[in-house]
Write a protein that holds these residues in place. Sequence first.
Motif, PDB file in Angstrom:
ATOM      1  N   UNK A 169       0.838  -1.198   0.000  1.00 16.10           N
ATOM      2  CA  UNK A 169       0.000   0.000   0.000  1.00 16.10           C
ATOM      3  C   UNK A 169       0.876   1.254   0.000  1.00 16.10           C
ATOM      4  N   UNK A 170       1.906   1.261   0.832  1.00 11.71           N
ATOM      5  CA  UNK A 170       2.801   2.406   0.931  1.00 11.71           C
ATOM      6  C   UNK A 170       3.572   2.613  -0.370  1.00 11.71           C
ATOM      7  N   UNK A 171       4.061   1.547  -0.948  1.00  8.42           N
ATOM      8  CA  UNK A 171       4.830   1.668  -2.196  1.00  8.42           C
ATOM      9  C   UNK A 171       3.953   2.123  -3.356  1.00  8.42           C
ATOM     10  N   UNK A 172       2.711   1.649  -3.405  1.00 11.05           N
ATOM     11  CA  UNK A 172       1.790   2.084  -4.455  1.00 11.05           C
ATOM     12  C   UNK A 172       1.566   3.588  -4.342  1.00 11.05           C
ATOM     13  N   UNK A 173       1.435   4.070  -3.118  1.00 11.04           N
ATOM     14  CA  UNK A 173       1.242   5.513  -2.941  1.00 11.04           C
ATOM     15  C   UNK A 173       2.517   6.284  -3.301  1.00 11.04           C
ATOM     16  N   UNK A 174       3.663   5.803  -2.835  1.00 10.00           N
ATOM     17  CA  UNK A 174       4.917   6.517  -3.094  1.00 10.00           C
ATOM     18  C   UNK A 174       5.256   6.569  -4.580  1.00 10.00           C
ATOM     19  N   UNK A 175       5.070   5.465  -5.277  1.00 15.59           N
ATOM     20  CA  UNK A 175       5.493   5.399  -6.673  1.00 15.59           C
ATOM     21  C   UNK A 175       4.443   5.891  -7.652  1.00 15.59           C
ATOM     22  N   UNK A 176       3.165   5.711  -7.321  1.00 11.10           N
ATOM     23  CA  UNK A 176       2.112   6.039  -8.287  1.00 11.10           C
ATOM     24  C   UNK A 176       1.140   7.105  -7.785  1.00 11.10           C
ATOM     25  N   UNK A 177       1.175   7.406  -6.493  1.00 11.68           N
ATOM     26  CA  UNK A 177       0.244   8.381  -5.945  1.00 11.68           C
ATOM     27  C   UNK A 177      -1.167   7.843  -5.787  1.00 11.68           C
ATOM     28  N   UNK A 178      -1.319   6.531  -5.764  1.00  8.76           N
ATOM     29  CA  UNK A 178      -2.635   5.894  -5.645  1.00  8.76           C
ATOM     30  C   UNK A 178      -2.826   5.442  -4.201  1.00  8.76           C
ATOM     31  N   UNK A 179      -3.908   5.887  -3.592  1.00  6.22           N
ATOM     32  CA  UNK A 179      -4.222   5.466  -2.224  1.00  6.22           C
ATOM     33  C   UNK A 179      -5.173   4.274  -2.255  1.00  6.22           C
ATOM     34  N   UNK A 180      -4.761   3.216  -1.556  1.00 12.06           N
ATOM     35  CA  UNK A 180      -5.573   2.005  -1.434  1.00 12.06           C
ATOM     36  C   UNK A 180      -5.967   1.883   0.036  1.00 12.06           C
ATOM     37  N   UNK A 181      -7.271   1.805   0.296  1.00 12.67           N
ATOM     38  CA  UNK A 181      -7.784   1.689   1.659  1.00 12.67           C
ATOM     39  C   UNK A 181      -8.341   0.283   1.859  1.00 12.67           C
ATOM     40  N   UNK A 182      -7.910  -0.350   2.960  1.00  9.82           N
ATOM     41  CA  UNK A 182      -8.371  -1.700   3.278  1.00  9.82           C
ATOM     42  C   UNK A 182      -8.829  -1.703   4.735  1.00  9.82           C
ATOM     43  N   UNK A 183     -10.069  -2.110   4.954  1.00  8.96           N
ATOM     44  CA  UNK A 183     -10.615  -2.162   6.306  1.00  8.96           C
ATOM     45  C   UNK A 183     -11.775  -3.144   6.334  1.00  8.96           C
ATOM     46  N   UNK A 184     -12.048  -3.720   7.497  1.00  8.88           N
ATOM     47  CA  UNK A 184     -13.223  -4.578   7.617  1.00  8.88           C
ATOM     48  C   UNK A 184     -14.491  -3.764   7.398  1.00  8.88           C
ATOM     49  N   UNK A 185     -15.514  -4.421   6.887  1.00  8.69           N
ATOM     50  CA  UNK A 185     -16.793  -3.753   6.663  1.00  8.69           C
ATOM     51  C   UNK A 185     -17.480  -3.424   7.974  1.00  8.69           C
ATOM     52  N   UNK A 186     -18.554  -2.652   7.873  1.00  8.81           N
ATOM     53  CA  UNK A 186     -19.282  -2.234   9.064  1.00  8.81           C
ATOM     54  C   UNK A 186     -20.089  -3.369   9.667  1.00  8.81           C
ATOM     55  N   UNK A 187     -20.487  -4.324   8.834  1.00  4.53           N
ATOM     56  CA  UNK A 187     -21.267  -5.441   9.334  1.00  4.53           C
ATOM     57  C   UNK A 187     -20.353  -6.631   9.556  1.00  4.53           C
ATOM     58  N   UNK A 188     -20.919  -7.738   9.830  1.00  5.24           N
ATOM     59  CA  UNK A 188     -20.172  -8.962  10.101  1.00  5.24           C
ATOM     60  C   UNK A 188     -19.362  -9.383   8.881  1.00  5.24           C
ATOM     61  N   UNK A 189     -18.112  -9.785   9.113  1.00  2.28           N
ATOM     62  CA  UNK A 189     -17.237 -10.228   8.043  1.00  2.28           C
ATOM     63  C   UNK A 189     -17.278 -11.751   7.999  1.00  2.28           C
ATOM     64  N   UNK A 190     -17.900 -12.290   6.951  1.00  2.00           N
ATOM     65  CA  UNK A 190     -18.004 -13.746   6.823  1.00  2.00           C
ATOM     66  C   UNK A 190     -17.124 -14.276   5.704  1.00  2.00           C
ATOM     67  N   UNK A 191     -16.749 -13.419   4.785  1.00  2.00           N
ATOM     68  CA  UNK A 191     -15.891 -13.824   3.676  1.00  2.00           C
ATOM     69  C   UNK A 191     -15.013 -12.638   3.304  1.00  2.00           C
ATOM     70  N   UNK A 192     -14.198 -12.816   2.280  1.00  2.00           N
ATOM     71  CA  UNK A 192     -13.327 -11.733   1.825  1.00  2.00           C
ATOM     72  C   UNK A 192     -14.140 -10.569   1.276  1.00  2.00           C
ATOM     73  N   UNK A 193     -15.378 -10.815   0.904  1.00  2.00           N
ATOM     74  CA  UNK A 193     -16.262  -9.740   0.412  1.00  2.00           C
ATOM     75  C   UNK A 193     -16.624  -8.771   1.532  1.00  2.00           C
ATOM     76  N   UNK A 194     -16.520  -9.202   2.787  1.00  2.00           N
ATOM     77  CA  UNK A 194     -16.837  -8.337   3.910  1.00  2.00           C
ATOM     78  C   UNK A 194     -15.739  -7.346   4.236  1.00  2.00           C
ATOM     79  N   UNK A 195     -14.597  -7.484   3.583  1.00  2.00           N
ATOM     80  CA  UNK A 195     -13.495  -6.552   3.778  1.00  2.00           C
ATOM     81  C   UNK A 195     -13.590  -5.486   2.692  1.00  2.00           C
ATOM     82  N   UNK A 196     -13.667  -4.234   3.109  1.00  2.00           N
ATOM     83  CA  UNK A 196     -13.766  -3.128   2.160  1.00  2.00           C
ATOM     84  C   UNK A 196     -12.381  -2.780   1.627  1.00  2.00           C
TER      85      UNK A 196
END
Length: 133
Positions: free
Chosen positions: A61-88
Amino acid sequence: MSATAPSRSPCPPGACDCQRDQLDSLPGIDLRVLKLTRQEEKRLLERLENLKDLPDLERMQQRIYEQLGIRVHIAPGFTEVRSMRGINIGVEPRPGLCRKTRQSIPAAIRRGLERNPEIAYALLNANDLLKDA
């Protein structure tokens, strides 16, 4: 003779919302995102699919921002996380960043999390969702 860095080829008109044509008219705009050629994008996606652990993901994430200026945000969803789809996983839109790239980066990270679920567990634990578990 000066060597110029390779630049991403423009998207067909009307096929994308990358606003690449506005890059020339905006003063002080960051042009690092244009360094992401299609070949480099493939390498980036492959690297994101083969993550080792949570610090590796955070480093990417840090390297993508440093080299390309693209911010990638990764966080658990607001509701219950049952699969990888529950991670925002989100990529901030910015001029010059192709719509397909904004969709393919989160998809590659999800595939990496599915291959190595320990990363997802560590991410959930880092956000206090698995404390005391």
